[in-house]
Design an enzyme around this catalytic site. Sequence first.
Site, PDB file in Angstrom:
ATOM      1  N   THR B  12       0.816  -1.217   0.000  1.00 55.42           N
ATOM      2  CA  THR B  12       0.000   0.000   0.000  1.00 55.42           C
ATOM      3  C   THR B  12       0.852   1.271   0.000  1.00 55.42           C
ATOM      4  O   THR B  12       0.674   2.150  -0.847  1.00 55.42           O
ATOM      5  CB  THR B  12      -0.954  -0.010   1.214  1.00 55.42           C
ATOM      6  N   CYS B 141       0.079   7.519   9.373  1.00 51.02           N
ATOM      7  CA  CYS B 141      -0.927   8.341   8.703  1.00 51.02           C
ATOM      8  C   CYS B 141      -1.688   9.192   9.708  1.00 51.02           C
ATOM      9  O   CYS B 141      -1.928  10.370   9.483  1.00 51.02           O
ATOM     10  CB  CYS B 141      -1.894   7.464   7.905  1.00 51.02           C
ATOM     11  N   HIS B 217      -9.561   7.285   7.914  1.00 52.06           N
ATOM     12  CA  HIS B 217      -9.706   7.523   9.339  1.00 52.06           C
ATOM     13  C   HIS B 217     -10.378   8.890   9.528  1.00 52.06           C
ATOM     14  O   HIS B 217     -10.178   9.794   8.705  1.00 52.06           O
ATOM     15  CB  HIS B 217      -8.337   7.605  10.031  1.00 52.06           C
TER      16      HIS B 217
END
Lengths: 334, 334, 334, 334
Positions: B12, B141, B217
Amino acid sequence: MKVKVGINGYGTIGKRVAYAVSKQDDMELIGVTKTKPDFEAYLARERGIPVYAASEEFLPRFEKAGFEVAGTLSDLLENVDVIVDATPGGMGAKNKALYEKAGVKAIFQGGEKAEVAQVSFVAQANYEKALGKDYVRVVSCNTTGLTRTLSALQEYIDYVYAVMIRRAADPNDSKRGPVNAITPSVTVPSHHGPDVQTVIPINIETMAFVVPTTLMHVHSVMIELKKPITREDVIDIFENTTRVLLFEKERGFESTAQLIEFARDLHREWNNLYEIAVWKESISVKGNRLFYIQAVHQESDVVPENVDAIRAMFEMADKWESIRKTNKSLGILK
Amino acid sequence: MKVKVGINGYGTIGKRVAYAVSKQDDMELIGVTKTKPDFEAYLARERGIPVYAASEEFLPRFEKAGFEVAGTLSDLLENVDVIVDATPGGMGAKNKALYEKAGVKAIFQGGEKAEVAQVSFVAQANYEKALGKDYVRVVSCNTTGLTRTLSALQEYIDYVYAVMIRRAADPNDSKRGPVNAITPSVTVPSHHGPDVQTVIPINIETMAFVVPTTLMHVHSVMIELKKPITREDVIDIFENTTRVLLFEKERGFESTAQLIEFARDLHREWNNLYEIAVWKESISVKGNRLFYIQAVHQESDVVPENVDAIRAMFEMADKWESIRKTNKSLGILK
Amino acid sequence: MKVKVGINGYGTIGKRVAYAVSKQDDMELIGVTKTKPDFEAYLARERGIPVYAASEEFLPRFEKAGFEVAGTLSDLLENVDVIVDATPGGMGAKNKALYEKAGVKAIFQGGEKAEVAQVSFVAQANYEKALGKDYVRVVSCNTTGLTRTLSALQEYIDYVYAVMIRRAADPNDSKRGPVNAITPSVTVPSHHGPDVQTVIPINIETMAFVVPTTLMHVHSVMIELKKPITREDVIDIFENTTRVLLFEKERGFESTAQLIEFARDLHREWNNLYEIAVWKESISVKGNRLFYIQAVHQESDVVPENVDAIRAMFEMADKWESIRKTNKSLGILK
Amino acid sequence: MKVKVGINGYGTIGKRVAYAVSKQDDMELIGVTKTKPDFEAYLARERGIPVYAASEEFLPRFEKAGFEVAGTLSDLLENVDVIVDATPGGMGAKNKALYEKAGVKAIFQGGEKAEVAQVSFVAQANYEKALGKDYVRVVSCNTTGLTRTLSALQEYIDYVYAVMIRRAADPNDSKRGPVNAITPSVTVPSHHGPDVQTVIPINIETMAFVVPTTLMHVHSVMIELKKPITREDVIDIFENTTRVLLFEKERGFESTAQLIEFARDLHREWNNLYEIAVWKESISVKGNRLFYIQAVHQESDVVPENVDAIRAMFEMADKWESIRKTNKSLGILK
């Protein structure tokens, strides 16, 4: 001379068709309609696409937001040769009178009944039937998906039974459910089978279920064979069928998630997977029955069909010339 | 002279960083490692990116599939100036010895502990600290997302309390759940708060929950203010903060689904939304407390950070020169 | 003499309250209303509960199905002392005139505004305020959940900030989404905080998010303390608070899924978890802040409140007598 | 004299079978095994069910938690006449040696291969074959579901093709995914068809898909008929088939969500829906093909089968006596 194209309804399908049209050297995108000034409208405008109100009744919304439209649908219709109707299912039929009055050709989508148009269309199956027509219906994503693989096998087919496991909502839809359930269509067989028959004359019955996912529809296909065929033959046929791709679980394609990841890895716009994805390992012949599993990207598989339909309606190219042109412009792999 | 970059772990994050590196005129992508010959490996090879086995133990997998690799990680390390470690959390620390032995600089990701590197990095917050360093950790992240907005408000912050609603799995992960549950981190406060403190010295506590979605998120941020600020000030600050974008619900951004749709509409590769998305309407000051809601695209927000980290480590550009260069190359809006 | 109770709206809440009423030795369930003859209506009838049409306009639906109703709402109102309005949010206010005209007391649910009633009610917090009243509002599931734990800590609270992660749809709702998104309430703070203040006078602000799950809401609670308290004190208080239960992750309660499994293991009707579930490990004091995480079973936590409200309105029992009676009848653990 | 029953594995199936056994007047539940002292273990103990460690290796876990076990599996085996193995798939085969050594009869579940036992069992299809046997396998939830309806139609069946849309995880499982994908079994036909053939000799092929839901499996069944039958005949047959129930969409059964709600409305323990649910509207005959859609509650449909299997193995009752007894004890509607 380029064909002048308008898009009525700049949503999931409309915006993709608009993009595809803009990629054709023999077409010109004249404008699109919106019902409200949301981010899709702003992005269209930023890209220089004229935005029209889908009807006069929506003008106040745009005025309130200070979003200057290029006019309304009626104005757009005056400037185009063909309108692609990508409004919600059932509205196309209501819009048809406007198109007739304006004297423009029109393409409808699969949410409309077959009667709305002169021909129900999948390019590789019946391009010729749309030549010169004024009203063409590009069939639904599911019907397009079934027609692509079934038309390639048509001579072998005695009967098809397909079970369709449908995504509940598109990725950008945060309203529709279910969150945690399986919803069957209890009217059996479902309406999808007869819809395939509007394109190709095969004996087919279908059943349909909605499940809580957004990525793709999946079809479990069973064919009763009219004459023998081997697994290898089928693989060979699909490898030579445009807009159909084989994927191997062994290479990591375990679910629809990895199919979409593949489209993302290709940097396809909106992760479009225009091609029908058939799991290679699933192709199986047992006695006189052939089985396979395919997945359909509901947001995009009909997009190249809209482009080809335009060419057929204006007799701008023959079947394979149009398909090849469209494929190349959109990066369709084969 | 371009800096030679290798990517250890082409998943990813790794594949996005590889792409981003390939877009820089001062960097050269030398190769990537894979543990198995899946479709990501095949696509890399088709694009001319040399694929190495992540270690010798994985060679049989490639041999069995007839996939010829360019060598193993050790070979890759011989040809690069810097390796970006994008392996699963905790593996970077184990790999570090290899990088030291090979004498290459290394960038680690947020799944590693801060101790693995000399500096924990978010470009706009502490670019200078990474200048000339050999080991830099690009934070997770979530930490990157918090640091971007909080560092912009740093002088006003007395205390931050952030609740993080985390996606359960990435879009291409069809194994992890839950399907239908909310899973709290019951260790309170969660580890995310201290992780922000590895980048900027603020007083912060966090709580975290996992929910069944794949897209982004979401952070619910509450700040106790050290000195007054108005809602308009905050909007102004965020409008002038790089890699932070304001989105309005009024324009249709009702959920994370429409934020990702925006990235898709932009034709961002993999629908990357490198920027932190703040809902404009959510910015609210009540007494000495400031509230806002932001969303973080877990697959991509750290990608530009990796690129900037490389420039800092090789002292190739100063902070804003690097940030602007990276932003431009990736289409980051501001 | 038993109080005669009618239920207007036999859905998620209504059917549970009907069941709870039928378990009380001082109440009599007179009938329930339905808008259509679905399986819930048939089951009610099979159990001997008189089913009334919610209004005359719905009679044709019942007639068409051959389902004989006991009358309409007006008829039901003639036979009861109190009506529990469990209609969809906002309809209760419209129904109030009917109740007034019929001269019956009425209980409303949390979907109504506070103004609809004389008191907003959570038994353990303000039972006495409802004594003898004609119109009482049982607050929403979320407000009830917050009030139960916060009222137990009230003397320590300077300020509360709660983030609410809400289930998108109830388990029996297969229409509502989202399937894959997180939807914030961008109006910050959300309306839930002021709603708690209709019951207890505390300083509270809240934010709310919808996520794709059906089981429970989860609250991330942060309290700024007015005076010191230890983690052990809080555990002690919650252990002595009715309708609040502590659950340990260590015993397998990793998510809302296992909390509901616990209710299923108890063979609770509809897996009702009337009690607010607090994760024991999450209770944490850092400086002057207390944190904890709780889950709320949106389908059932307000059910015992409705029963207690009836007793208060008819002055049938004092606070603890009613709570104990209700708890015992429903198997509430403490 | 009651048959002494032990349960090895007190999870989803084990706890339900334990409960069902405790409801039989001719059986005695001696104890259950657990691998760890989680809330299920505590609840069992609170209810007076002796809890044994599933093997000696797990004893430290119980000791650490201060949970006193009644012994280990070996001890349990000394005290029972029959052990119901409800361990995870594949473990039963490994456990068999222990059962043989202890000289107890054993029931295995559908996660084991047919070879583990002398007979694969569905009470209404082949009760007699299990009479007096020492090792019986209750087939999987899906196979049980297919066998119940297909055995009722057996004389009409030439060929069955069933597509199974499977739930991804059980409601109490918050680990397994996918969150947002459809995962096909690409080995076609799937293993489920042959498994039905271990119980009844019919010509059947199946395909299987996993989707992100927890409630039930759904089967799309297509039967090619050996002799004519009408829709009304099929309805009649199913209405007279034990452990099969007809549900009407018209009464609100739109999806699996409402089927489970029905079980909840019945106050079934754990919302067990022991019966196979057939959508009445879906039953359809077209030419020589019969179609119908059924749903299977994976957590509970095999539970009555385990009870009946015990009776058969000890020759305690004939087929219909046992089925009626089991049905009555569990509230099975017919």
